[in-house]
Enzyme design. Sequence first.
Site, PDB file in Angstrom:
ATOM      1  N   ASP A 127       0.684  -1.235  -0.002  1.00 28.43           N
ATOM      2  CA  ASP A 127       0.004   0.108  -0.060  1.00 28.43           C
ATOM      3  C   ASP A 127       0.741   1.258   0.004  1.00 28.43           C
ATOM      4  OD1 ASP A 127      -2.043  -2.014   0.188  1.00 28.43           O
ATOM      5  OD2 ASP A 127      -2.820  -1.158   1.792  1.00 28.43           O
ATOM      6  N   LYS A 133      -7.140  -4.976  -2.976  1.00 30.48           N
ATOM      7  CA  LYS A 133      -7.792  -5.333  -1.842  1.00 30.48           C
ATOM      8  C   LYS A 133      -8.667  -4.654  -1.627  1.00 30.48           C
ATOM      9  CE  LYS A 133      -4.267  -4.364   1.103  1.00 30.48           C
ATOM     10  NZ  LYS A 133      -4.518  -3.221   1.748  1.00 30.48           N
ATOM     11  N   CYS A 190      -2.139  -2.892   7.627  1.00 31.46           N
ATOM     12  CA  CYS A 190      -1.983  -3.737   6.411  1.00 31.46           C
ATOM     13  C   CYS A 190      -0.642  -4.445   6.434  1.00 31.46           C
ATOM     14  CB  CYS A 190      -2.195  -2.967   5.281  1.00 31.46           C
ATOM     15  SG  CYS A 190      -3.948  -2.367   5.071  1.00 31.46           S
TER      16      CYS A 190
END
Length: 238
Positions: free
Chosen positions: A42, A140, A185
């Site tokens: 990310d 995701k 994450c």
Amino acid sequence: MLDRRQIVRGLGISALATLAADKVWAADAIKPDDASVLLVIDVQNCFLPGGSLAVKDGEQVVPVINRIAKAFTNVVMTQDWHTPAHISFASTHSGKRPFEVIDLAYGKQVLWPDHCVQGTDGAALSKDLAIPQAELVIRKGYHNDVDSYSAFTEADGKTTTGLAAYLKAHGITSVFVAGLATDFCVAWTALDARKAGFTTFVVEDACRGIDTQGSLAKAWADMAEAGVKRIQSADIAA
Ligand code: VGL
Ligand code: ZN
């Protein structure tokens, strides 16, 4: 007063100590091989300075990740990729504010500012990433009613992204995790990597955390308990 002989002896000892330290480092350095993958989590504009969910000092991970990535033949990136009124957004729930926690069908959910909406500039990967060999980008969080911090399994605890099967099909046994954010994450990805049976490393200085309500300390404790190895970028042999 030190005489000359003592000074010389002192230098000799420190020089020897330096040599010995170098040897230990070389022997302990972790060398990624073809059975290793770097997961870059990310590193997207929304989590960088000026972004809607900016992680403090998040931009500092980029040069570190670019440097360690050179040691990997296998690199996979993730991209948080939410619908416009995603269930994890505070704005989706009337009267709720960012960082409040609510109960959903699958468990507790921290509510976030709107971030990483599909197709927006905020959702784009940082233009400063320089990892041309990256072979796969896993998106995701694209199911409207389920969040997905982990690169492996959505927050319902059962829907997979397919990443574990992909890595196993490619003979991967060791997973190195870097990126944003350490306590969400990155940590959920590392914990799921362990559950899937991978040897798992988190490269601490290649990550930065959000740290809401004690989340950063809890993430490191959970990762230690699960057998995730906490390393620094300098531990990785170039
Ligand atoms: C993340 C909060 C919400 C992350 C993603 O990348 O750690 N955190 N969505
Ligand atoms: Zn998100």
